[in-house]
Scaffold this active site. Structure first.
Site, PDB file in Angstrom:
ATOM      1  N   HIS A  89      -4.030   7.644   4.578  1.00  0.00           N
ATOM      2  CA  HIS A  89      -3.781   6.293   4.060  1.00  0.00           C
ATOM      3  C   HIS A  89      -3.703   5.312   5.218  1.00  0.00           C
ATOM      4  CE1 HIS A  89      -2.773   8.118   0.221  1.00  0.00           C
ATOM      5  NE2 HIS A  89      -2.089   9.021   0.906  1.00  0.00           N
TER       6      HIS A  89
ATOM      7  N   THR B 161       0.853  -1.194   0.000  1.00  0.00           N
ATOM      8  CA  THR B 161       0.000   0.000   0.000  1.00  0.00           C
ATOM      9  C   THR B 161       0.892   1.249   0.000  1.00  0.00           C
ATOM     10  OG1 THR B 161      -0.055  -0.152   2.405  1.00  0.00           O
ATOM     11  CG2 THR B 161      -1.917  -1.116   1.223  1.00  0.00           C
ATOM     12  N   TYR B 162       0.298   2.418  -0.086  1.00  0.00           N
ATOM     13  CA  TYR B 162       1.053   3.671  -0.226  1.00  0.00           C
ATOM     14  C   TYR B 162       2.092   3.848   0.885  1.00  0.00           C
ATOM     15  CZ  TYR B 162       1.930   8.514  -1.541  1.00  0.00           C
ATOM     16  OH  TYR B 162       2.525   9.673  -1.962  1.00  0.00           O
ATOM     17  N   MET B 163       3.317   4.231   0.479  1.00  0.00           N
ATOM     18  CA  MET B 163       4.438   4.205   1.442  1.00  0.00           C
ATOM     19  C   MET B 163       4.676   5.524   2.174  1.00  0.00           C
ATOM     20  SD  MET B 163       5.407   4.671  -1.805  1.00  0.00           S
ATOM     21  CE  MET B 163       5.642   6.346  -2.286  1.00  0.00           C
ATOM     22  N   ARG B 164       3.824   6.537   1.928  1.00  0.00           N
ATOM     23  CA  ARG B 164       3.961   7.776   2.723  1.00  0.00           C
ATOM     24  C   ARG B 164       2.727   7.920   3.595  1.00  0.00           C
ATOM     25  NH1 ARG B 164       6.074   9.512  -2.177  1.00  0.00           N
ATOM     26  NH2 ARG B 164       8.346   9.624  -2.058  1.00  0.00           N
TER      27      ARG B 164
END
Length: 215
Positions: free
Chosen positions: A83, A37-40
């Protein structure tokens, strides 16, 4: 809890020796390829579907005793919660194709996410008195913990910046009256040391503690 950007940077630095910059570019690749999933993110939340899928995978691989469903709340006030935490998109995918860095980072993310849904480890605090055969009356003392049930430690043990702390504390199973052969004896002289310089991991942690944010 599962990884956020800053904890991922810290663990990849400690466990894999990767710089923050490298970690982020490898994570970006993994994200673009649909593996994670989104890393930030600053959030430790997981989607319900992910929690169910991970639970099923843990039961399949390790048995129901190892599964413990958990939901994490983010403690940081300035966190951006848009997120979910960094996790594998598919719990059953244990490794990925790609270069070595991508494989190692993915494996770290997979283990950490899975461990967040596993049962507690059970440790027994133990103090062992060891008599010295050549010096009656004198004794050595070992303090530590004996592992009764490994739980999430089967997959994952969090690192600290202080390596010395990490290796101490775990004792092998011992019985009363057991004879212990002397393997080696080391005499160590300790001096007070100034605080260590920041490692990249330590710096990321400090930035977050001070509420400055993450790189």
């Amino acid at each position: 809890p599962p990884f956020t950007t800053s904890t991922l940077q810290q663990e990849a630095s400690r466990k894999l020796g990767m710089s923050v910059n490298r970690t982020m570019s490898v994570a970006q690749k993994l994200y673009e390829e649909g593996f994670i999933t989104y890393m930030r993110t600053d959030s430790t939340n997981l989607a319900e579907s992910a929690i169910q899928a991970m639970g099923a995978e843990i039961v399949k691989q390790f048995g129901p005793k190892y599964h413990h469903e958990r939901r994490f709340k983010t403690k940081n006030e300035s966190a951006q919660e848009a997120h979910e935490a960094i996790r594998p998109t598919y719990a059953e995918r244990q490794n990925v194709s790609g270069n070595r860095d991508e494989q190692r980072l993915y494996e770290l993310i997979w283990k950490r996410a899975m461990a967040s849904q596993m049962a507690d480890a059970e440790l027994e605090k133990t103090t062992v008195d060891i008599d010295i055969s050549t010096q009656p009356g004198a004794k050595l003392v070992a303090e530590g913990e004996v592992l009764k049930f490994d739980g999430f430690l089967k997959l994952y043990m969090e690192s600290t910046d202080d390596e010395e702390e990490e290796t101490q504390g775990m004792l092998p199973p011992l019985a009363k009256g057991q004879k212990l052969e002397l393997d080696e004896m080391t005499a160590t002289e300790r001096f007070t040391r100034p605080p260590a310089r920041y490692t990249e991991a330590g710096l990321v942690k400090k930035l977050e503690e001070l509420g400055i944010g993450r790189p």
